[in-house]
Design a protein around this motif. Structure first.
Motif, PDB file in Angstrom:
ATOM      1  N   THR A 151      89.098  32.387  54.267  1.00  0.00           N
ATOM      2  CA  THR A 151      89.916  31.249  53.866  1.00  0.00           C
ATOM      3  C   THR A 151      89.708  30.879  52.403  1.00  0.00           C
ATOM      4  N   VAL A 152      88.452  30.896  51.953  1.00  0.00           N
ATOM      5  CA  VAL A 152      88.096  30.390  50.627  1.00  0.00           C
ATOM      6  C   VAL A 152      88.359  31.394  49.511  1.00  0.00           C
ATOM      7  N   LEU A 153      88.045  32.646  49.743  1.00  0.00           N
ATOM      8  CA  LEU A 153      88.160  33.643  48.675  1.00  0.00           C
ATOM      9  C   LEU A 153      89.600  34.074  48.473  1.00  0.00           C
ATOM     10  N   PRO A 154      89.986  34.351  47.232  1.00  0.00           N
ATOM     11  CA  PRO A 154      91.375  34.758  46.968  1.00  0.00           C
ATOM     12  C   PRO A 154      91.664  36.144  47.532  1.00  0.00           C
ATOM     13  N   THR A 155      92.859  36.303  48.077  1.00  0.00           N
ATOM     14  CA  THR A 155      93.256  37.597  48.632  1.00  0.00           C
ATOM     15  C   THR A 155      94.470  38.166  47.926  1.00  0.00           C
ATOM     16  N   ALA A 156      95.098  37.395  47.044  1.00  0.00           N
ATOM     17  CA  ALA A 156      96.325  37.836  46.389  1.00  0.00           C
ATOM     18  C   ALA A 156      96.062  38.663  45.130  1.00  0.00           C
ATOM     19  N   SER A 157      94.813  38.764  44.723  1.00  0.00           N
ATOM     20  CA  SER A 157      94.531  39.494  43.495  1.00  0.00           C
ATOM     21  C   SER A 157      94.607  41.003  43.727  1.00  0.00           C
ATOM     22  N   ARG A 158      94.577  41.746  42.646  1.00  0.00           N
ATOM     23  CA  ARG A 158      94.669  43.198  42.723  1.00  0.00           C
ATOM     24  C   ARG A 158      93.477  43.780  43.482  1.00  0.00           C
ATOM     25  N   GLU A 159      92.304  43.204  43.268  1.00  0.00           N
ATOM     26  CA  GLU A 159      91.102  43.647  43.974  1.00  0.00           C
ATOM     27  C   GLU A 159      90.596  42.485  44.821  1.00  0.00           C
ATOM     28  N   PRO A 160      90.677  42.576  46.124  1.00  0.00           N
ATOM     29  CA  PRO A 160      90.222  41.477  46.980  1.00  0.00           C
ATOM     30  C   PRO A 160      88.750  41.166  46.746  1.00  0.00           C
ATOM     31  N   ALA A 161      88.412  39.898  46.908  1.00  0.00           N
ATOM     32  CA  ALA A 161      87.040  39.447  46.686  1.00  0.00           C
ATOM     33  C   ALA A 161      86.195  39.664  47.931  1.00  0.00           C
ATOM     34  N   GLY A 162      84.909  39.592  47.767  1.00  0.00           N
ATOM     35  CA  GLY A 162      83.977  39.728  48.871  1.00  0.00           C
ATOM     36  C   GLY A 162      82.827  38.757  48.709  1.00  0.00           C
ATOM     37  N   ALA A 163      82.071  38.567  49.768  1.00  0.00           N
ATOM     38  CA  ALA A 163      80.921  37.666  49.734  1.00  0.00           C
ATOM     39  C   ALA A 163      79.789  38.280  50.534  1.00  0.00           C
ATOM     40  N   GLN A 164      78.575  37.899  50.174  1.00  0.00           N
ATOM     41  CA  GLN A 164      77.393  38.374  50.889  1.00  0.00           C
ATOM     42  C   GLN A 164      76.428  37.221  51.104  1.00  0.00           C
ATOM     43  N   ILE A 165      75.709  37.306  52.208  1.00  0.00           N
ATOM     44  CA  ILE A 165      74.578  36.419  52.453  1.00  0.00           C
ATOM     45  C   ILE A 165      73.338  37.288  52.299  1.00  0.00           C
ATOM     46  N   LEU A 166      72.442  36.880  51.393  1.00  0.00           N
ATOM     47  CA  LEU A 166      71.219  37.638  51.156  1.00  0.00           C
ATOM     48  C   LEU A 166      70.039  36.939  51.799  1.00  0.00           C
ATOM     49  N   GLY A 167      69.145  37.736  52.364  1.00  0.00           N
ATOM     50  CA  GLY A 167      67.919  37.204  52.927  1.00  0.00           C
ATOM     51  C   GLY A 167      66.918  36.879  51.836  1.00  0.00           C
ATOM     52  N   PRO A 168      65.778  36.305  52.203  1.00  0.00           N
ATOM     53  CA  PRO A 168      64.757  35.913  51.221  1.00  0.00           C
ATOM     54  C   PRO A 168      64.256  37.092  50.378  1.00  0.00           C
ATOM     55  N   SER A 169      64.239  38.280  50.945  1.00  0.00           N
ATOM     56  CA  SER A 169      63.752  39.442  50.188  1.00  0.00           C
ATOM     57  C   SER A 169      64.860  40.117  49.387  1.00  0.00           C
ATOM     58  N   GLY A 170      66.089  39.605  49.470  1.00  0.00           N
ATOM     59  CA  GLY A 170      67.190  40.170  48.719  1.00  0.00           C
ATOM     60  C   GLY A 170      68.038  41.159  49.491  1.00  0.00           C
ATOM     61  N   HIS A 171      67.695  41.422  50.747  1.00  0.00           N
ATOM     62  CA  HIS A 171      68.507  42.354  51.538  1.00  0.00           C
ATOM     63  C   HIS A 171      69.761  41.636  52.053  1.00  0.00           C
ATOM     64  N   VAL A 172      70.819  42.405  52.291  1.00  0.00           N
ATOM     65  CA  VAL A 172      72.093  41.844  52.731  1.00  0.00           C
ATOM     66  C   VAL A 172      72.014  41.535  54.218  1.00  0.00           C
ATOM     67  N   VAL A 173      72.239  40.279  54.568  1.00  0.00           N
ATOM     68  CA  VAL A 173      72.251  39.848  55.964  1.00  0.00           C
ATOM     69  C   VAL A 173      73.665  39.974  56.520  1.00  0.00           C
ATOM     70  N   LEU A 174      74.646  39.481  55.783  1.00  0.00           N
ATOM     71  CA  LEU A 174      76.054  39.533  56.179  1.00  0.00           C
ATOM     72  C   LEU A 174      76.902  39.850  54.963  1.00  0.00           C
ATOM     73  N   SER A 175      78.006  40.528  55.185  1.00  0.00           N
ATOM     74  CA  SER A 175      78.938  40.758  54.080  1.00  0.00           C
ATOM     75  C   SER A 175      80.356  40.682  54.613  1.00  0.00           C
ATOM     76  N   GLU A 176      81.246  40.303  53.712  1.00  0.00           N
ATOM     77  CA  GLU A 176      82.664  40.176  54.048  1.00  0.00           C
ATOM     78  C   GLU A 176      83.453  40.666  52.847  1.00  0.00           C
ATOM     79  N   GLY A 177      84.427  41.506  53.080  1.00  0.00           N
ATOM     80  CA  GLY A 177      85.272  41.974  51.992  1.00  0.00           C
ATOM     81  C   GLY A 177      85.015  43.433  51.667  1.00  0.00           C
ATOM     82  N   PRO A 178      85.958  44.056  50.984  1.00  0.00           N
ATOM     83  CA  PRO A 178      85.875  45.495  50.711  1.00  0.00           C
ATOM     84  C   PRO A 178      84.908  45.883  49.612  1.00  0.00           C
ATOM     85  N   ARG A 179      84.493  44.962  48.755  1.00  0.00           N
ATOM     86  CA  ARG A 179      83.674  45.317  47.612  1.00  0.00           C
ATOM     87  C   ARG A 179      82.282  44.724  47.710  1.00  0.00           C
TER      88      ARG A 179
END
Length: 102
Positions: free
Chosen positions: A69-97
């Motif tokens: 809902t929050v991230l723009p989807t109309a751009s040429r390259e869709p946006a993505g988001a990540q949730i990082l754990g305390p050690s920097g590893h990716v816990v969750l990710s959303e989006g193609p990039r």
């Protein structure tokens, strides 16, 4: 230089004008870059301010819903988001990039 005074003064004016125009262009480009970067950062901070509390409150399902809902989807390259754990590893990710942090 044995050129007439008119030629020398004209060359001086041309050099001064070229220096002024070069300085003006450099200022405009630098200012534009700073403004665009600040606008992008502001938008990302606003998006993160909505995504993080949703994840904390309701978990992964809400993270995916809020991110889409929050991230723009109309751009040429869709946006993505990540949730990082305390050690920097990716816990969750959303989006193609979304890439793992190294």
């Amino acid at each position: 230089m044995n050129a007439p005074i008119r030629v020398r003064v004209t060359l001086l004016y041309v050099l001064v004008l070229a220096a002024i125009i070069t300085a003006l262009v450099a200022f405009v480009v630098t200012r534009l870059r700073a403004d665009l970067t600040a606008e992008l950062d502001r938008g990302l901070r606003d998006a993160a301010a909505q995504i993080a509390p949703a994840y904390r409150a309701e978990g992964p399902a809400e993270f995916h819903d809020t991110t889409s809902t929050v991230l723009p989807t109309a751009s040429r390259e869709p946006a993505g988001a990540q949730i990082l754990g305390p050690s920097g590893h990716v816990v969750l990710s959303e989006g193609p990039r979304c890439y793992a942090r190294r």
